[in-house]
Design an enzyme around this catalytic site. Structure first.
Site, PDB file in Angstrom:
ATOM      1  N   THR A  51       0.180   9.218 -12.296  1.00 30.87           N
ATOM      2  CA  THR A  51       0.382   9.519 -13.518  1.00 30.87           C
ATOM      3  C   THR A  51       1.267  10.818 -13.675  1.00 30.87           C
ATOM      4  O   THR A  51       1.771  11.019 -14.571  1.00 30.87           O
ATOM      5  CB  THR A  51      -0.922   9.893 -14.053  1.00 30.87           C
ATOM      6  OG1 THR A  51      -1.719   8.547 -14.011  1.00 30.87           O
ATOM      7  CG2 THR A  51      -1.068  10.479 -15.486  1.00 30.87           C
ATOM      8  N   TYR A 139      -5.485   6.874  -1.015  1.00 31.86           N
ATOM      9  CA  TYR A 139      -5.361   6.315  -2.289  1.00 31.86           C
ATOM     10  C   TYR A 139      -4.671   4.514  -1.876  1.00 31.86           C
ATOM     11  O   TYR A 139      -3.473   4.367  -1.531  1.00 31.86           O
ATOM     12  CB  TYR A 139      -4.304   7.090  -2.957  1.00 31.86           C
ATOM     13  CG  TYR A 139      -3.769   6.709  -4.433  1.00 31.86           C
ATOM     14  CD1 TYR A 139      -4.489   5.559  -5.110  1.00 31.86           C
ATOM     15  CD2 TYR A 139      -2.594   6.926  -4.926  1.00 31.86           C
ATOM     16  CE1 TYR A 139      -4.111   5.179  -6.232  1.00 31.86           C
ATOM     17  CE2 TYR A 139      -2.525   6.940  -6.347  1.00 31.86           C
ATOM     18  CZ  TYR A 139      -3.123   5.857  -6.949  1.00 31.86           C
ATOM     19  OH  TYR A 139      -2.515   5.617  -8.303  1.00 31.86           O
ATOM     20  N   LYS A 167      -9.597   6.556  -3.167  1.00 31.48           N
ATOM     21  CA  LYS A 167      -9.390   6.097  -4.387  1.00 31.48           C
ATOM     22  C   LYS A 167      -8.810   4.419  -4.354  1.00 31.48           C
ATOM     23  O   LYS A 167      -7.836   4.391  -4.014  1.00 31.48           O
ATOM     24  CB  LYS A 167      -8.472   6.947  -5.169  1.00 31.48           C
ATOM     25  CG  LYS A 167      -8.064   6.590  -6.605  1.00 31.48           C
ATOM     26  CD  LYS A 167      -6.986   7.306  -7.215  1.00 31.48           C
ATOM     27  CE  LYS A 167      -6.796   6.792  -8.646  1.00 31.48           C
ATOM     28  NZ  LYS A 167      -5.358   7.031  -9.029  1.00 31.48           N
TER      29      LYS A 167
END
Length: 305
Positions: A51, A139, A167
């Site tokens: 993001t 991730y 994550k």
């Protein structure tokens, strides 16, 4: 290290990076955004993640970004630095910069574009683990890496010295739950959806939290966890309904954007609310007028505008 080496839990948004209309880092907007996020009760922040448009920033810009975030929030709440790169050496350099800036951990995907095999993924994380000064959150981001890390691979990686969290942004709910239940005693698992199903994972499985969605709903998103931790399921469900709405209307089940790019959607959502989202940086483009209208409609119907 293991899950008990850190206190990360709850809603830790992957935040946007404000750029100005010329594509330069907007540090004034960044500071305002950070102060707003802290005031809205975030449980931690992920900086320079997907993001945050890490892919369009130089190492010097990341150092500037990490330094500015550290000046405002170091010691106030957990700070996780997105340190993604094509090589372990560059990841480690980013991690060292993050440590100097007061960050508490790093977030790392497998090298994007390369699509390494399992043996190469493991070697990559072993190289990072050997040199990093900070705890690691692995991730798993299939849309960005074209790899959906298997439970077996994640089990192996969870045994590395500095790995404390995963994550797991897989598009497969079954895979997510399988990994969470297999590894939750060793590492913290992030990626809980703010839904009724996610609520049950928090209540029944003591699920750890969520990293994502840019905090565009402010305190509503951490409120999902605050309410459930306090035993108030109705309040938790009310928060969940708002987050579910934006995820359903703006994103596909695999977390890719239904229109435009996720970064542009989140920045538009912030800007429409009078918050410092700023501009995306190329190759990400601002949303078109019809797309802005769709974001506006969602926010209006949620009572955000």
């Amino acid at each position: 290290m293991n899950r008990d080496s850190v206190d990360w839990r709850g809603y830790m948004p992957a935040i946007t990076t404000p750029f100005d209309e010329h594509g330069e880092l907007d540090l004034g907007a960044l500071r305002s955004l950070l102060e707003w996020l802290a005031g809205e009760g975030m449980h931690g922040l992920v900086v320079a993640g997907t993001t945050g448009e890490w892919f369009s920033m130089t190492a010097d810009e990341k150092a500037t970004l990490f330094g500015a975030v550290g000046e405002v929030l170091r010691g106030d709440l957990p700070l996780i630095a997105g340190c993604n790169a094509f090589t372990a050496q560059e990841v480690v350099r980013n991690a060292m910069t993050a440590e100097r800036s007061g960050f508490d951990g790093i977030l790392v995907t497998p090298p994007p574009y390369v699509r390494p095999c399992e043996r190469e993924v493991i070697a990559f994380y072993e190289d990072v683990d050997r040199e990093t000064p900070l705890p690691i959150c692995i991730y798993n981001w299939p849309p960005g890496t074209n790899i959906d890390l298997s439970r077996e691979t994640l089990e192996h990686l969870s045994d590395l010295e500095h790995v404390v969290a995963i994550k797991n942004s897989t598009g497969s709910p079954a895979h997510f739950i399988d990994v969470m239940r297999a590894l939750r005693d060793k590492v913290r698992i992030f990626g809980i959806p703010m839904t009724e199903e996610g609520m049950q994972l928090v209540l029944q499985d003591a699920a750890d939290g969520t990293m994502g969605a840019g905090a565009v709903l402010g305190r509503t998103q951490p409120e999902f966890y605050n309410a459930l931790w306090a035993g108030d399921t109705e309040r938790g469900l009310a928060a969940a309904r708002q987050d579910t709405r934006i995820m359903r209307e703006w994103f596909r089940p695999d977390y890719t954007a239904r229109y435009g790019s996720a970064q542009a959607i989140f920045k538009t959502a912030l800007n429409l609310q009078g918050l410092p989202g700023g501009y995306p940086r190329r190759p990400i483009l601002p949303l078109q007028e019809s797309e802005v209208a769709m974001v506006r409609t969602t926010l209006e119907e949620l009572g955000r505008l």
